[in-house]
Scaffold this motif. Structure first.
Motif, PDB file in Angstrom:
ATOM      1  N   LEU A 111      51.386   8.697  35.712  1.00 37.27           N
ATOM      2  CA  LEU A 111      52.446   8.805  34.709  1.00 37.27           C
ATOM      3  C   LEU A 111      52.645  10.266  34.363  1.00 37.27           C
ATOM      4  O   LEU A 111      51.683  11.025  34.254  1.00 37.27           O
ATOM      5  N   MET A 112      53.897  10.664  34.169  1.00 35.50           N
ATOM      6  CA  MET A 112      54.216  12.024  33.760  1.00 35.50           C
ATOM      7  C   MET A 112      55.108  11.980  32.524  1.00 35.50           C
ATOM      8  O   MET A 112      56.192  11.379  32.547  1.00 35.50           O
ATOM      9  N   GLY A 113      54.644  12.600  31.441  1.00 37.29           N
ATOM     10  CA  GLY A 113      55.416  12.642  30.206  1.00 37.29           C
ATOM     11  C   GLY A 113      56.382  13.805  30.192  1.00 37.29           C
ATOM     12  O   GLY A 113      56.162  14.829  30.852  1.00 37.29           O
ATOM     13  N   THR A 114      57.455  13.642  29.446  1.00 39.14           N
ATOM     14  CA  THR A 114      58.393  14.740  29.232  1.00 39.14           C
ATOM     15  C   THR A 114      57.900  15.567  28.056  1.00 39.14           C
ATOM     16  O   THR A 114      57.293  15.051  27.118  1.00 39.14           O
ATOM     17  N   SER A 115      58.171  16.847  28.111  1.00 35.33           N
ATOM     18  CA  SER A 115      57.735  17.764  27.048  1.00 35.33           C
ATOM     19  C   SER A 115      58.827  17.876  25.975  1.00 35.33           C
ATOM     20  O   SER A 115      59.998  18.058  26.302  1.00 35.33           O
ATOM     21  N   HIS A 152      53.077   9.555  24.414  1.00 37.63           N
ATOM     22  CA  HIS A 152      53.344   8.191  24.860  1.00 37.63           C
ATOM     23  C   HIS A 152      52.836   7.976  26.280  1.00 37.63           C
ATOM     24  O   HIS A 152      52.292   6.914  26.603  1.00 37.63           O
ATOM     25  N   ALA A 153      53.002   8.979  27.132  1.00 42.57           N
ATOM     26  CA  ALA A 153      52.478   8.883  28.493  1.00 42.57           C
ATOM     27  C   ALA A 153      50.959   8.801  28.476  1.00 42.57           C
ATOM     28  O   ALA A 153      50.350   8.033  29.229  1.00 42.57           O
ATOM     29  N   ALA A 154      50.324   9.593  27.607  1.00 37.92           N
ATOM     30  CA  ALA A 154      48.864   9.605  27.538  1.00 37.92           C
ATOM     31  C   ALA A 154      48.316   8.265  27.072  1.00 37.92           C
ATOM     32  O   ALA A 154      47.337   7.745  27.635  1.00 37.92           O
ATOM     33  N   ASP A 191      44.550   2.720  32.506  1.00 36.25           N
ATOM     34  CA  ASP A 191      43.477   3.402  33.222  1.00 36.25           C
ATOM     35  C   ASP A 191      44.038   4.166  34.419  1.00 36.25           C
ATOM     36  O   ASP A 191      43.602   3.993  35.556  1.00 36.25           O
ATOM     37  N   MET A 192      45.002   5.022  34.136  1.00 35.84           N
ATOM     38  CA  MET A 192      45.771   5.696  35.173  1.00 35.84           C
ATOM     39  C   MET A 192      45.866   7.187  34.870  1.00 35.84           C
ATOM     40  O   MET A 192      45.889   7.586  33.705  1.00 35.84           O
ATOM     41  N   PRO A 193      45.941   8.049  35.880  1.00 30.09           N
ATOM     42  CA  PRO A 193      46.121   9.484  35.638  1.00 30.09           C
ATOM     43  C   PRO A 193      47.457   9.772  34.960  1.00 30.09           C
ATOM     44  O   PRO A 193      48.434   9.023  35.127  1.00 30.09           O
ATOM     45  N   LYS A 228      53.190   8.575  43.824  1.00 31.38           N
ATOM     46  CA  LYS A 228      54.262   7.789  43.206  1.00 31.38           C
ATOM     47  C   LYS A 228      54.167   7.926  41.686  1.00 31.38           C
ATOM     48  O   LYS A 228      53.151   7.563  41.094  1.00 31.38           O
ATOM     49  N   VAL A 229      55.238   8.444  41.094  1.00 29.54           N
ATOM     50  CA  VAL A 229      55.238   8.836  39.681  1.00 29.54           C
ATOM     51  C   VAL A 229      56.254   8.028  38.886  1.00 29.54           C
ATOM     52  O   VAL A 229      57.356   7.740  39.365  1.00 29.54           O
TER      53      VAL A 229
END
Length: 209
Positions: free
Chosen positions: A68-72, A78-80, A87-89, A115-116
């Motif tokens: 998962l990649m969060g927007t800044s 929320h991504a964290a 249980d994912m990076p 895959k993001v």
């Protein structure tokens, strides 16, 4: 889910509705609605609802996801939290590259071909989240799509996402929030049409009258 999340956002006053006293966005657009999803983080019960919904939606829509990649900056927390549930990076994409150190724009380990799914708090015209998608693609990631908490559903945003060939799935939207607000007595039933009119054409201010 749309109704449940809409109700949660209204209860914690993360969504403000003022059709008779419009907000003015940074772009100059007058709006009957303002959404501040950062307030979710300080409301534990709503946070549980929203973060579990994000995690569920990620796995429902993008079962092949690897990171998962969060927007800044609003999407980072929320991504964290969703990544912790799954249980994912996770990592995040800066608005611009750092001017020191390794000058990263993407923070966290991202391998070419991974895959993001991008986690975004809110989508209006779609410009900022598409910049994030572009940065991830340039780094070699395969962007499966976006999960956002709220979308206005503006045509400009829909067109931009389509042009960028990126899928977005939102937990809730302006229509659901407007309906829930009218049902709860927050706004008058006739105000729903004004909100939808704004959504359909933000440059047409006739809804203000």
């Amino acid at each position: 889910m749309e109704k449940r999340v809409a109700k949660a956002l209204l209860e914690i006053k993360a969504v403000f509705l003022r059709p008779d006293e419009p907000f003015i966005w940074a772009s100059g657009i007058k709006s009957p609605i303002y959404c501040d999803n950062r307030l979710i983080l300080t409301a534990p019960e709503a946070r549980k609802v929203v973060e579990q919904a994000i995690a569920d939606k990620v796995m429902e829509e993008y079962p092949e996801v690897e990171v998962l990649m969060g927007t800044s900056t609003a999407g980072i927390a929320h991504a964290a939290i969703a990544a912790s549930i799954l249980d994912m990076p996770m990592g995040y994409v800066r608005g611009s590259a750092k001017d020191h150190g390794r000058q990263n724009k993407i923070e966290g380990r991202l391998l070419p071909g991974q895959k993001v799914v991008v986690i975004e708090d809110l989508i209006s015209t779609g410009g900022s989240v598409i910049d994030v998608v572009d940065a991830l693609r340039e780094a070699g990631a395969e962007v499966l799509g976006i999960v956002s908490i709220f979308t206005y559903g503006m045509q400009k945003g829909l067109d931009r996402l389509a042009a960028a060939n990126v899928k977005n799935v939102s937990l809730t939207n302006l229509d659901a929030v407007a309906a829930e607000a009218a049902e709860s007595g927050y706004i008058k039933p006739e105000d729903v049409d004004r909100l939808i009119k704004f959504r359909n054409n933000p440059s047409d201010e006739s809804w203000i009258g």
